[in-house]
Structures are given as structure tokens and as C-alpha cells.
Write an enzyme that holds these catalytic residues in place. Structure first.
Site, mmCIF file in Angstrom:
data_model
loop_
_atom_site.group_PDB
_atom_site.id
_atom_site.type_symbol
_atom_site.label_atom_id
_atom_site.label_comp_id
_atom_site.label_asym_id
_atom_site.label_seq_id
_atom_site.Cartn_x
_atom_site.Cartn_y
_atom_site.Cartn_z
ATOM 1 C CG ASP A 136 -2.201 -0.763 1.016
ATOM 2 O OD1 ASP A 136 -2.426 -1.230 -0.111
ATOM 3 O OD2 ASP A 136 -2.974 -0.926 1.989
ATOM 4 C CG ASP A 195 2.886 -6.609 10.768
ATOM 5 O OD1 ASP A 195 1.981 -6.953 9.975
ATOM 6 O OD2 ASP A 195 2.658 -6.097 11.876
ATOM 7 C CG ASP A 197 8.651 -5.306 11.960
ATOM 8 O OD1 ASP A 197 7.518 -5.346 11.465
ATOM 9 O OD2 ASP A 197 8.862 -5.345 13.186
ATOM 10 C CG ASP A 289 -4.570 -7.318 15.521
ATOM 11 O OD1 ASP A 289 -5.439 -6.591 16.055
ATOM 12 O OD2 ASP A 289 -3.355 -7.078 15.612
#
Length: 533
Positions: A136, A195, A197, A289
Site C-alpha cells: 500500500d 508484518d 519487519d 486482528d
């Protein structure tokens, strides 16, 4: 007539010269203290003590349960059916289920290679794995870099797809939802989310997927986060202490007793059928989540937390990024509680004890009471009590119980036990931000749906130090870091501490002055990593 009204409202004693202002203020304080201030402050003390007892009982309960779990409960692979995934020469890779790996990204220039590389190195048959990079990003340069990285791995034979959207509608939830609609996903049974990282070990899927394959009631297998930059600065050490308790105790207790806990948003594997039955991803709060986890639990699905299934990740090391993250993590659960509490109450598929656990323990105490009692009791009510000696706070409430709660919180990170006192002071400062965010979520105020992606530095700081780039001018750095509200609280606490030194009989001024220093440091932004431009 006017003169009579004025005299009635303000005694003649108040009408002195400017030199008498301090005395007039003192007299006014004495006039309103007994009938107004004392009863209100005493009520605040009782409320805070009640909230503190709720938090103490919750922490004590979890402490007892985690000890029993460690001593007597079987390991997950003994409690549930589990068999390793094996290669079969006769049927080839058909014995392995199709797995989708989703990596949501937003301008992740410093870490995109890490997560993509780790996902592509997962030990799973390449024809049974689909890696989906959901980008995005709004920076064209970064989008180009991410797309090229995906092409590089695709040329090596990895089934990796680069997906973009026309807009960021729904933020992360919108990206994940859109990714599940793709035609090439329809054959996938499970989806794992990382994610940008996060760096899973190659055997992550081989350890997690068998629990889903052999136990049809399990919807989610959650791994534990480990932090590659925990030693970067004092800010990251403080975060490690808080998050280690969350994983070591809260997630383990929820998984062992009720087969429920909040999905951490990354580092977990979902059964796609459970996601669909629960209604899919929703973007009505900033904790998509947790929203999905609660809805799936209300459908009767079970969750499993694996403490030894660890995934490396990065903690926010700048104070600005950390504050934005904490706003989202505090506001979102409060807002979700507002929207789902009656849905949980009316649910017919789960028993009353699980409802009680989700509403009272998971939401009310941990997500609301914990923030409020920390801030109001130790940063507002206790300092104010120093100005009003008529209101006494019992020693058990001001010292003993907080010490026990703090000790229980420290079990997750024994190596940082020497930082415990500073962690208390830092958590009190952050409780101010978290309490504000909690009220915003409960009232669904202006910033309730604010989503700021947590900045990850990766090796950016090291690279900038090597290239010796010029630092950001001091003027703009100061303007970006100054926090007036924290500095205002430092002034308030300093006044209360000085009053206690001059007129009080307690020794609380020692704690108050240390808290003043911590609020002042936070107010001037001297926490965490200072990144050069």
C-alpha cells in the site's frame, strides 16, 4: 444592588491589592477544600483502590495459572494431535496443504527485503506455497523497489505475487481482505501473516501447520515475538519488558485455560475457513486482528499459542513512533469493547465463563482499567493527596500492592530486573497517553480510527552514521519533539512534591520528584533513538 451581590459572592477579605493575591487564593482554597475537594478526592481514592484491587487479583490469578501450566500441563504437542509434515515419494507434495503467506507493507523502505527474503526461505514445497506482498506504499520509489525485489525472487522459482490497490481503504484490514479475494488464493487452506519487519525461521510452517491439519477445531496458531533490537536503547528495553510479560503470561494463560487470546496481527497462522465464518477482516477499529479473534472465538473456534515458536521482529526505537503505536494499541481495544460487548453477552455458542473471561479479564481489566489506574492513581490522585492531608491513602494501596503487581509483571524479562524502577516511572508516563487513547476509543472521538504505521528503522540509522550525513537542524528537531502536556504534568508534580517537602509528613516526594524527571525527559523527547535527517 450590584454591590450587595458582589459582597455576597466575594468576602471583603478577597478585595485586597495585588500583593494579597496569594493569601486570597489560599483563603479560597480553605473555603472550598472541606465541602468540595476532600469528598471528591476521597471518592477518587476509593475508586482507584477498587481498580487497583481488580488489577491485582487479575495479575495474581494469571501468576498462579502460569505456574500451574508450567508445572503440570502437558506441552501443546501432547495436548493436541501433532505429527510432523513428511515428504512422501508416492504422492509427492500433495500431502502438504496449500498455504498463503501475506506480507502487508506501507512505505517499508528499510525492512522490505528482510521480510520478503525470510518468507521466500520458508521450508515448504514451493508448489504448495503462495507468497503475497500487499503493498500500500504511497512512495513510487519504494513501490518500485518492492516490486523489483518480488521479481527477483520470482525469477528464482518462488511463487510470489506483488499486489497493489487503488487506495488504502481499510488500511491493513482492507489489504488483507483484498488479498484473500484473488483467484489464485481459492485453493489455499491456511494463511500466515508477517508484518514487514518480521523474520520467521525456515521451519515456522512445519512446526505450526500440523496443529491446524490434525485439529479441526483450531483456527489460529500464534507464535511468540522476539526482538532483534531490544538492546538498541532504553526505550526498546522497556518495551521488551512489557511485551515479554504479554507473551509469557497473558497469551499462555489465555491459550491454556480458554483457548482464547488476542491475535497479535502478525506471526500467526489462520485457518481461512475460520476467517470466512467469522465474517472476514473488518476495518471498523484500528485493531482488526483483535476484532477477528473475538468474532472467531464467538463462533466456537479455538486458538493455540506456541511460546517456543519464535519470530524475530523489530521494536519501534523512536519515541514518536512508539507513542503512535501505543495510541493505536490502547484506543483500538477500547473502541472494539464498546462495539462488541453486547454481541459477546448475547452469544449462545460459548459458555458463560468464557464470556466473563473475554469481557472482564481480557477487555475491561487489561485494556481499560490497567491504563486508567496507573495514570489516575499514581500521577493525579496520589500527588493531589499531598495537598489535602485530610485524605489519606493506605500504605497497602500506595506501596505494597503496586510492588507486588510490578514484581509479577517482571517475570517475563528477568535480565532487565535492574531496570524495574525506571520501567515503573516510564509506564506511568505512557499511562497518560494510553488513558487518553482509551477514552477516545470508548467515546469514539475524533482520533478513534487514526492509523499511523509504526516506523521501522532497520539498518537505516547504521547506514546514516556510516555515510555521516548532516544532522537535522536543532530548531526543527526541538519543535518536532516537544510535548507540552507531559511538561505540564511535570510542573504539576513538581509543585506537589515541593509542597510535600515543606508541609507534608510523608516521604512520597522522593517518588514524585523522580516522576517529575521522567515526565520532563519525555516532554522534551529525549527518549529512544534520535534519528539524523
Amino acid at each position: 444592588m450590584t454591590e450587595v451581590s458582589t459582597n455576597a459572592l466575594f468576602p471583603e477579605t478577597f478585595q485586597g491589592t495585588a500583593a494579597d493575591i496569594a493569601g486570597q487564593i489560599g483563603l479560597m482554597w480553605e473555603l472550598i477544600k472541606a465541602p468540595l475537594i476532600v469528598p471528591l478526592l476521597r471518592a477518587a481514592v476509593y475508586i482507584c483502590l477498587a481498580m487497583e484491587l481488580m488489577l491485582f487479583i487479575e495479575r495474581l490469578y494469571m501468576g498462579i495459572v502460569i505456574v500451574l501450566v508450567k508445572l503440570f500441563m502437558k506441552k501443546p504437542d501432547k495436548r493436541y494431535n501433532w505429527e510432523p509434515m513428511r515428504d512422501d515419494l508416492e504422492i509427492g507434495n500433495e500431502g502438504f496443504p496449500m498455504v498463503l503467506v501475506q506480507i502487508p507493507m506501507f512505505n517499508e523502505k528499510e525492512v522490505y527485503k528482510i521480510s520478503i527474503g525470510a518468507a521466500c526461505n520458508l521450508s515448504w514445497p514451493s508448489d504448495r506455497l503462495v507468497i503475497q506482498v500487499l503493498d500500500d506504499s504511497t512512495d513510487p520509489l519504494i513501490k518500485d523497489l518492492v516490486e523489483k525485489e518480488c521479481l527477483r525472487w520470482a525469477n528464482k522459482g518462488i511463487n510470489i505475487r506483488y499486489q497493489i490497490r487503488e487506495n488504502r481503504g481499510g488500511y491493513k484490514a482492507g489489504a488483507l481482505k483484498e488479498g484473500l479475494k484473488r483467484d489464485y488464493v481459492k485453493d489455499c487452506e491456511y494463511v500466515v501473516i508477517f508484518d514487514a519487519d518480521f523474520r520467521p525461521e525456515p521451519d515456522f510452517l512445519r512446526r505450526a501447520i500440523p496443529f491446524l491439519v490434525h485439529n479441526s477445531e483450531i483456527a489460529l496458531v500464534q507464535g511468540r515475538w522476539r526482538f532483534v533490537n531490544a538492546n538498541e536503547c532504553l526505550l526498546t528495553r522497556m518495551q521488551e519488558m512489557s511485551l515479554d510479560y504479554h507473551f509469557t503470561v497473558e497469551q499462555e494463560v489465555g491459550s491454556s485455560t480458554h483457548a482464547f487470546f488476542g491475535f497479535n496481527g502478525t506471526g500467526g497462522v489462520w485457518r481461512i475457513a475460520a476467517i470466512n465464518e467469522a465474517g472476514g477482516w473488518k476495518d471498523r477499529t484500528t485493531v482488526e486482528d483483535m476484532d477477528l479473534a473475538v468474532r472467531a472465538s464467538l463462533k466456537g473456534w479455538k486458538f493455540l499459542y506456541l511460546g517456543d515458536l519464535q519470530v524475530k521482529s523489530e521494536l519501534p526505537s523512536t519515541f514518536k513512533a512508539f507513542r503512535f503505536q501505543q495510541h493505536r494499541w490502547s484506543c483500538g481495544p477500547a473502541n472494539l469493547f464498546r462495539k462488541m460487548v453486547m454481541e459477546i453477552v448475547r452469544n449462545k455458542r460459548v459458555n458463560i465463563w468464557k464470556k466473563f473471561y473475554v469481557i472482564y479479564s481480557f477487555f475491561f481489566v487489561r485494556k481499560i482499567i490497567a491504563h486508567m489506574v496507573t495514570f489516575f492513581f499514581f500521577c493525579v490522585v496520589l500527588p493531589l493527596s499531598l495537598l489535602v492531608p485530610e485524605v489519606e491513602i493506605p500504605t497497602w494501596g500506595a506501596i505494597y500492592i503496586p510492588c507486588i503487581i510490578t514484581t509479577l509483571n517482571s517475570v517475563g524479562t528477568p535480565r532487565s530486573i535492574h531496570l524495574l524502577f525506571y520501567w515503573i516511572l516510564f509506564e506511568n508516563v505512557m499511562a497518560f497517553q494510553r488513558t487518553k487513547a482509551t477514552f477516545i476509543g470508548l467515546l469514539e472521538a475524533k482520533r478513534a480510527n487514526e492509523w499511523v504505521v509504526t516506523e521501522k528503522l532497520g539498518d537505516a540509522l547504521k547506514n546514516k552514521e556510516k555515510t555521516k550525513q548532516t544532522k537535522k537542524p536543532r530548531g526543527s528537531l526541538f519543535g518536532d519533539r516537544i510535548l507540552p502536556q507531559e511538561l505540564g504534568f511535570a510542573v504539576f508534580l513538581f509543585f506537589c512534591g515541593c509542597y510535600d517537602v515543606l508541609y507534608g509528613k510523608s516521604q512520597y516526594f522522593l517518588y514524585i520528584f523522580l516522576q517529575v524527571i521522567t515526565f520532563t525527559i519525555a516532554g522534551f523527547g529525549y527518549i529512544g533513538t534520535i534519528v539524523p535527517s
